[in-house]
Design a protein around this motif. Structure first.
Motif, PDB file in Angstrom:
ATOM      1  N   GLU A 195       0.630  -1.056   0.065  1.00 18.14           N
ATOM      2  CA  GLU A 195       0.073  -0.271   0.136  1.00 18.14           C
ATOM      3  C   GLU A 195       1.215   1.108  -0.350  1.00 18.14           C
ATOM      4  O   GLU A 195       0.141   2.405  -0.470  1.00 18.14           O
ATOM      5  CB  GLU A 195      -0.847  -0.028   1.562  1.00 18.14           C
ATOM      6  N   GLY A 196       2.025   1.323   0.381  1.00 16.67           N
ATOM      7  CA  GLY A 196       3.241   2.151   0.856  1.00 16.67           C
ATOM      8  C   GLY A 196       3.471   2.637  -0.751  1.00 16.67           C
ATOM      9  O   GLY A 196       4.442   3.429  -1.221  1.00 16.67           O
ATOM     10  N   ILE A 197       3.144   1.753  -1.253  1.00 16.94           N
ATOM     11  CA  ILE A 197       4.168   1.998  -3.381  1.00 16.94           C
ATOM     12  C   ILE A 197       3.553   2.973  -3.891  1.00 16.94           C
ATOM     13  O   ILE A 197       5.066   4.107  -3.908  1.00 16.94           O
ATOM     14  CB  ILE A 197       3.886   0.705  -3.611  1.00 16.94           C
ATOM     15  N   TRP A 198       2.702   3.509  -4.042  1.00 16.66           N
ATOM     16  CA  TRP A 198       2.328   4.325  -4.905  1.00 16.66           C
ATOM     17  C   TRP A 198       2.515   6.147  -3.856  1.00 16.66           C
ATOM     18  O   TRP A 198       2.871   7.041  -4.089  1.00 16.66           O
ATOM     19  CB  TRP A 198       0.720   4.367  -5.501  1.00 16.66           C
ATOM     20  N   PRO A 199       2.816   6.411  -2.680  1.00 14.07           N
ATOM     21  CA  PRO A 199       2.783   7.222  -2.069  1.00 14.07           C
ATOM     22  C   PRO A 199       4.092   7.105  -1.907  1.00 14.07           C
ATOM     23  O   PRO A 199       5.246   8.093  -1.836  1.00 14.07           O
ATOM     24  CB  PRO A 199       2.234   7.069  -0.669  1.00 14.07           C
ATOM     25  N   ALA A 200       5.045   6.365  -2.005  1.00 15.59           N
ATOM     26  CA  ALA A 200       6.056   5.959  -1.670  1.00 15.59           C
ATOM     27  C   ALA A 200       6.985   6.833  -3.308  1.00 15.59           C
ATOM     28  O   ALA A 200       7.492   7.968  -3.177  1.00 15.59           O
ATOM     29  CB  ALA A 200       7.075   5.244  -1.783  1.00 15.59           C
ATOM     30  N   VAL A 201       6.252   6.711  -4.280  1.00 16.83           N
ATOM     31  CA  VAL A 201       6.310   6.543  -5.828  1.00 16.83           C
ATOM     32  C   VAL A 201       6.228   8.860  -5.584  1.00 16.83           C
ATOM     33  O   VAL A 201       7.131   9.746  -6.184  1.00 16.83           O
ATOM     34  CB  VAL A 201       5.950   6.676  -6.174  1.00 16.83           C
ATOM     35  N   THR A 202       5.279   9.542  -5.153  1.00 18.06           N
ATOM     36  CA  THR A 202       4.909  10.135  -4.975  1.00 18.06           C
ATOM     37  C   THR A 202       5.113  11.249  -4.379  1.00 18.06           C
ATOM     38  O   THR A 202       5.476  12.254  -4.997  1.00 18.06           O
ATOM     39  CB  THR A 202       2.725  10.342  -5.112  1.00 18.06           C
ATOM     40  N   ILE A 203       5.120  11.461  -2.986  1.00 17.73           N
ATOM     41  CA  ILE A 203       6.129  11.776  -2.426  1.00 17.73           C
ATOM     42  C   ILE A 203       7.693  12.076  -2.552  1.00 17.73           C
ATOM     43  O   ILE A 203       7.916  13.636  -2.892  1.00 17.73           O
ATOM     44  CB  ILE A 203       6.325  10.997  -0.782  1.00 17.73           C
ATOM     45  N   VAL A 204       7.875  10.845  -2.942  1.00 20.75           N
ATOM     46  CA  VAL A 204       9.985  11.125  -3.166  1.00 20.75           C
ATOM     47  C   VAL A 204       9.586  12.125  -4.678  1.00 20.75           C
ATOM     48  O   VAL A 204      10.710  12.731  -5.344  1.00 20.75           O
ATOM     49  CB  VAL A 204      10.535   9.965  -4.162  1.00 20.75           C
ATOM     50  N   LEU A 205       8.758  11.827  -5.898  1.00 16.70           N
ATOM     51  CA  LEU A 205       8.815  11.964  -7.152  1.00 16.70           C
ATOM     52  C   LEU A 205       8.628  13.858  -7.348  1.00 16.70           C
ATOM     53  O   LEU A 205       8.982  14.510  -7.595  1.00 16.70           O
ATOM     54  CB  LEU A 205       8.153  11.846  -8.139  1.00 16.70           C
ATOM     55  N   LEU A 206       7.609  14.212  -5.749  1.00 13.40           N
ATOM     56  CA  LEU A 206       7.496  15.743  -5.444  1.00 13.40           C
ATOM     57  C   LEU A 206       8.808  16.045  -5.310  1.00 13.40           C
ATOM     58  O   LEU A 206       9.156  17.784  -5.799  1.00 13.40           O
ATOM     59  CB  LEU A 206       6.430  15.853  -4.597  1.00 13.40           C
TER      60      LEU A 206
END
Length: 220
Positions: A195-206
């Motif tokens: 479940e943390g994959i997309w939050p991780a992608v979003t935050i680091v990319l941001l």
């Protein structure tokens, strides 16, 4: 006299209302996850601060005979050891603060009624925050300096930790990114990791994009 008393009464009422408003705002701020996370993270860092800046104080006493004695101990190895202790805290302080703030934020959310935060979420958020801070600091650039991770960037570390935590839990609480647990024996940390994959992608990319914008546009 009556006019003065009326004015005095109106002023007293206005002051009482102002005090109530200020106290109400202060209560809301003190009860917020963000404020509590900052306060708790700073409290948990007290032992480390004593180690780091206590060693600096020992090596910095402006007494010539004391400095001569200290530098003469073990051919200066004592001073070198104390300096390493100080540098280990000072030059890495922003990173440590970012991680402790994210953990404190998770703990604060866990204490709220009806809010579930697993141990996996706490660990994952701390790792994501660490990666986001490293990304924003431009760790891949040739001109990267370790000073970017030190106490001069405390405000940046706090901001990244709080923004990351808010985005992480906002996405985790969304039904879009929530996985269905198939059974009682399902590994909760494994599910929380997925479940943390997309939050991780979003935050680091941001923060990568934000760093690039600041670096290209403002040369920061």
């Amino acid at each position: 006299n009556i006019y003065k008393e009326c004015k005095k009464g109106e002023g007293g009422t206005a002051m009482k209302q102002l005090k109530k408003s200020v106290l109400r705002i202060a209560d809301k701020v003190s009860d917020s996850c963000e404020f509590s996370a900052i306060r708790q993270s700073l409290i948990t860092l007290i032992p480390l601060l004593i180690v780091g800046y206590g060693s600096l104080m020992i090596t910095s006493l402006p007494i010539p005979p004391y400095q001569k004695f200290l530098n003469g101990l073990c051919d200066g190895k004592v001073v070198e050891t104390l300096t390493l202790m100080h540098k280990g805290v000072n030059d890495f302080f922003a990173v440590i603060l970012a991680v402790t703030t994210s953990v404190s934020y998770s703990v604060k959310r866990r204490s709220k009624a009806g809010a579930y935060v697993g141990i996996g979420d706490t660990i994952i958020l701390a790792i994501i925050t660490l990666a986001a801070f490293a990304t924003y600091s431009g760790i891949s650039h040739k001109d990267f300096s370790v000073q970017s991770l030190g106490n001069m960037n405390v405000f940046t570390a706090l901001l990244i930790a709080l923004i990351s935590a808010n985005i992480f839990f906002a996405m985790k609480n969304s039904r879009i990114f929530r996985l269905k647990r198939q059974g009682v024996n399902t590994d909760s940390i494994y599910i929380e990791s997925l479940e943390g994959i997309w939050p991780a992608v979003t935050i680091v990319l941001l923060f990568a994009v934000l760093h690039q914008l600041l670096h290209v546009v403002f040369h920061v």
